[in-house]
Enzyme design. Structure first.
Site, PDB file in Angstrom:
ATOM      1  N   HIS A  59       0.843  -1.195   0.000  1.00  0.00           N
ATOM      2  CA  HIS A  59       0.000   0.000   0.000  1.00  0.00           C
ATOM      3  C   HIS A  59       0.879   1.247   0.000  1.00  0.00           C
ATOM      4  O   HIS A  59       2.095   1.158   0.187  1.00  0.00           O
ATOM      5  CB  HIS A  59      -0.981   0.006   1.177  1.00  0.00           C
ATOM      6  CG  HIS A  59      -0.367   0.202   2.527  1.00  0.00           C
ATOM      7  ND1 HIS A  59       0.320  -0.799   3.194  1.00  0.00           N
ATOM      8  CD2 HIS A  59      -0.340   1.282   3.351  1.00  0.00           C
ATOM      9  CE1 HIS A  59       0.721  -0.340   4.367  1.00  0.00           C
ATOM     10  NE2 HIS A  59       0.341   0.929   4.481  1.00  0.00           N
ATOM     11  N   HIS A  61       0.787   5.704   0.938  1.00  0.00           N
ATOM     12  CA  HIS A  61       0.121   6.883   1.491  1.00  0.00           C
ATOM     13  C   HIS A  61       0.723   8.102   0.801  1.00  0.00           C
ATOM     14  O   HIS A  61       1.938   8.151   0.582  1.00  0.00           O
ATOM     15  CB  HIS A  61       0.370   7.018   2.990  1.00  0.00           C
ATOM     16  CG  HIS A  61      -0.147   5.896   3.813  1.00  0.00           C
ATOM     17  ND1 HIS A  61      -1.490   5.695   4.033  1.00  0.00           N
ATOM     18  CD2 HIS A  61       0.497   4.903   4.469  1.00  0.00           C
ATOM     19  CE1 HIS A  61      -1.642   4.626   4.803  1.00  0.00           C
ATOM     20  NE2 HIS A  61      -0.446   4.130   5.076  1.00  0.00           N
ATOM     21  N   TYR A 147      11.732   4.178   0.310  1.00  0.00           N
ATOM     22  CA  TYR A 147      10.651   4.603  -0.581  1.00  0.00           C
ATOM     23  C   TYR A 147       9.767   5.641   0.089  1.00  0.00           C
ATOM     24  O   TYR A 147       8.563   5.459   0.226  1.00  0.00           O
ATOM     25  CB  TYR A 147       9.834   3.396  -1.035  1.00  0.00           C
ATOM     26  CG  TYR A 147      10.707   2.250  -1.488  1.00  0.00           C
ATOM     27  CD1 TYR A 147      11.542   2.391  -2.601  1.00  0.00           C
ATOM     28  CD2 TYR A 147      10.726   1.045  -0.804  1.00  0.00           C
ATOM     29  CE1 TYR A 147      12.358   1.350  -3.009  1.00  0.00           C
ATOM     30  CE2 TYR A 147      11.538  -0.005  -1.213  1.00  0.00           C
ATOM     31  CZ  TYR A 147      12.352   0.160  -2.311  1.00  0.00           C
ATOM     32  OH  TYR A 147      13.158  -0.870  -2.717  1.00  0.00           O
TER      33      TYR A 147
END
Length: 164
Positions: A59, A61, A147
């Site tokens: 996932h 954000h 990342y």
């Protein structure tokens, strides 16, 4: 079909969570260059300011500020999801409904957004984004996760070198 009600504030700042369909997959980090290229392409085509981003294995954000008069974050996410799926050429086991809609089966259909209304809420969202790899036990310090836009903030002096 569900009618999702989303708060659309032209020029607004939003916190987003976008998930892969298969939790526990590592596709986002294993294909990070493809994700970055797709993200850049969409940002060039439909500009927005990335205030923060962190990509985890399954996932991501982000916090975006949209241009004045523009509240179309949905099209941007649609283009990022589709562009990444096309770029990697990977169609996962798809349900009949995903096949019927032409979906690759990589992403969850929806995403979650929250309109950020003030500086205090923005500060909390930034800490959440940058601290998410620590929360998930991937690293001991946010600055250790490769990342993340936390590195940009350290480089520009917004955050100290130890990160969060």
């Amino acid at each position: 079909m569900s009618n999702y009600r989303r708060l659309r504030v032209p020029g607004g700042t939003y916190f987003f969570t976008v998930n892969l369909a298969i939790r526990g997959d590592d596709l986002l980090v294993s294909r990070i260059d493809d994700l970055r290229a797709t993200y850049r392409d969409v940002a060039k085509d439909m500009p927005f300011q990335t205030r923060a981003v962190v990509v985890l294995p399954d996932h991501l954000h982000t916090i975006w500020t949209l241009p004045e008069g523009d509240a179309d974050f949905s099209t941007r996410w649609k283009k990022i999801k589709r562009g990444f799926s096309v770029r990697i050429g990977d169609c996962r086991n798809r349900s009949a409904s995903k096949r019927a809609r032409g979906e690759a089966g990589i992403w969850q259909r929806r995403f979650w957004e929250r309109n950020i209304r003030d500086e205090a809420e923005l500060a909390m969202a930034l800490r959440y984004v940058w601290g998410n790899p620590v929360k998930h036990g991937l690293v001991a310090r946010a600055a250790d996760w490769p990342y993340s836009s936390v590195h940009r903030e350290v480089r520009t002096g917004v955050l100290p070198s130890w990160g969060i």
